[in-house]
Design an enzyme around this catalytic site. Sequence first.
Site, short mmCIF file in Angstrom:
data_model
loop_
_atom_site.label_atom_id
_atom_site.label_comp_id
_atom_site.label_asym_id
_atom_site.label_seq_id
_atom_site.Cartn_x
_atom_site.Cartn_y
_atom_site.Cartn_z
N GLU A 109 0.80 -1.23 0.00
CA GLU A 109 0.00 0.00 0.00
C GLU A 109 0.83 1.28 0.00
O GLU A 109 0.46 2.27 -0.61
CB GLU A 109 -0.95 0.01 1.21
CG GLU A 109 -2.02 -1.06 1.18
CD GLU A 109 -3.03 -0.89 0.06
OE1 GLU A 109 -3.06 0.20 -0.56
OE2 GLU A 109 -3.78 -1.84 -0.21
N SER A 391 -35.97 -21.31 -22.72
CA SER A 391 -37.04 -20.70 -23.52
C SER A 391 -37.62 -19.43 -22.92
O SER A 391 -38.46 -18.78 -23.54
CB SER A 391 -38.17 -21.71 -23.75
OG SER A 391 -37.83 -22.58 -24.79
#
Length: 767
Positions: A109, A391
Amino acid sequence: MADSNENASRVQKFQHRKGPQKKKMKLWKKIILWILAIIVAMVIFGAGLFTYYASSAPKISYNTLSSDNSTTIYDSKGKVISRLGAQNRDYVKQDQIPDNLKNAIISIEDRHFYKDHGVDPARIVEAAFSNIRGNGGLQGGSTLTQQLVKLSVFSTKASDQTIKRKAQEAWLAVKVDHDYSKQQILEFYINKVYMGNNAYGMQTASDFYFNKPLNKINLSQTAFLAGLPQAPVQYNPYTNPKLATDRRNQVLEAMASNKVITREQANQAEQTSITDGLAKKHTTNSSPDMKNEKYADAYIQQVVQELDQKGYKLNAGNKVYTNLNMDDQKQMYNLANNPTSPVQFPNNNFQIGATMVNSNNGKVVSMLGSRKQKIAFGLNRAVQTDRSSGSTMKPLMDYGPAIEYLKWPTYQAVQDTPFTYPGTNKELQDFDNKHEGTITMRKALVESRNIPAIRTLQQVGIQRSQDFLSGLGMTFDKPLELQNGIGAYISSEQEAAAYAAFANGGTYYKPYLINKVVNVNGAEKKFSSKGHRAMSQDTAFMMNDMLKGVMTSANGSGTAAKIPGLYEAGKTGTTQYPDDWIKRVPNQASMDSWFTGYTKNLSLSIWTGYDHQFKPGNYISEQQTRIAQTYYKEMMSQASVGQPNIDWQKPDNVVETRRDGVNEYYIEGHMGTAVSANNNASQSGQASKNRSVVSNSSSSKNSSSSSSNSNPSSSSQTSSGSSSKVEEPNNQSSSESSSSENNQSSTNSTTATSNDNNQNASSSSSQ
């Protein structure tokens, strides 16, 4: 004399050359002075602006830096359903934090942490070059102290990314660095960060992920925790082990580069599986008023993601008011998890994902991401997009666009005749391996026959269908192809919102969960979904009328979902195994089963199936394909109590006509093509014969088949091989349906054009 003249001439030439040079020198001096003046002015202006902005920076104190600033989440009635962070954080003091963890955090960091003074201009430049080169390590220009300030007093909303915010952030970072030691700043940061799965702080995360305190975890686990705050959802080791591994290794490489561990230690830790030591069970620290959290786990998970998308930090002390209907949410959960539920599941591995939205505004009122799940914030199947919709895609990609763009009537003639996908030897089949010949669009949709759907898509055209889907919030990484007309990769959330556009008369609302956010200062931000017209009212009404028949017609594919007396419509969908798997599973076995249904008030989409559908035994039997329908019936029955039960009204532009005993509709001026009397009679006899064959089978089925790659992780599949079959309608009485559905058709003499594009998609036969 000659020498004198020559010298004079030289002097004149020198002076002649010197004149322009002096002018040029003066010009450059002026330019440099102007540049310096501008720079000085900019510095003075910048310093003044910085001072002005800094003077209005929010207050920051020990309590601000050390508090959990939990986010409280409420349901639609204002009742608390979760406090993220408040009840699930174990504060760890600096002398209890292992050096390895501190080194890991600093390496990934802010490797200049111990040298900077809250802000680090050199780091900003270094980070820019590092990102350009694609190197690991630094992720941006903010120091660790600046990140702490962001977590404590600022949000990450795009609207907040201003010069003013950056100036205030820098000023506060300098102030924090001055007022607190580096070890205290690390302590604040380690206890402040959100670590995913409702865990705040790295001590809490260590308990959650490994059932161990920080001083008992190994190097691999330490590196994992250090890298998690950047993207806790993305790096979740339970749901995304590969990304979690990559991030952990990035931290280890940064530590080795920073010389806080040796290369041998890094290599050894990188060889460790990310799942080694990962907890399978978790203790909970939830307070008594959090008893509803288990019901709304998936919903809360999506709220967290939506908050992040809107730029809100979970540890900023916000109050988040959602659209959750807790009564409906509990019903969703109980139907899927209680042993006495009217919806019976075959085993605990059989899964479900379901989303219910308000048809008229896009509010997500309930969401279920799983059943029998013990891990908080695990896989949310309600929003997964790696399973074919079967479908249920037909109304969205085939018949809806046919009415919208081609102005087809509900009795439009469509061809159910032998069909092979253009450019392949793949023949498309239906459940009965029969062909109905020329039938109506209504009959084709109600019975969920595949071939008419694909032929319809050919006439509409892939591009127009994609445009229609885009209007319904569905976009795809790759162009769609014909096979997608009977199945595509979408989520239940997407489908519920898309079908809601049919329900409300053609307006699409993007689904959303958060209604309002109130920050710690009392500022309120409300959210809504601005709808846009996705189709005409004519299209929506005619689709609604046909989709009613899926549930009400004797040979409809979704009769098991019908709720007596309720005005509703819906569509079934199942997908079958690819050709190379058909012989490994029983006849009529399916991979996925869907049902999406709606009223004028609510739209509910449900997926059911197994996470690992290619594992032996993980298939859906013919009878089990109805579980999605039964779940819809039970869920919508409760959700509709107290809601207006209103039928859809015919728009003025739609004309009603009576054909063969059935009320049909067409758009004024567009009567389409109808089935001839002779063809109608012949088809009636053939259809009766086909239904007799089906009636002799063990049971009726609402299924669809999906030809796809055998790789279960594939998100797009290409058709190949032999025939694919679709779902079989729920036949209750062959004589009962012969007069109504057989005789509604028209002959379509238009030759369907083929689509020869090599498009990536699912080759599904669906119902």
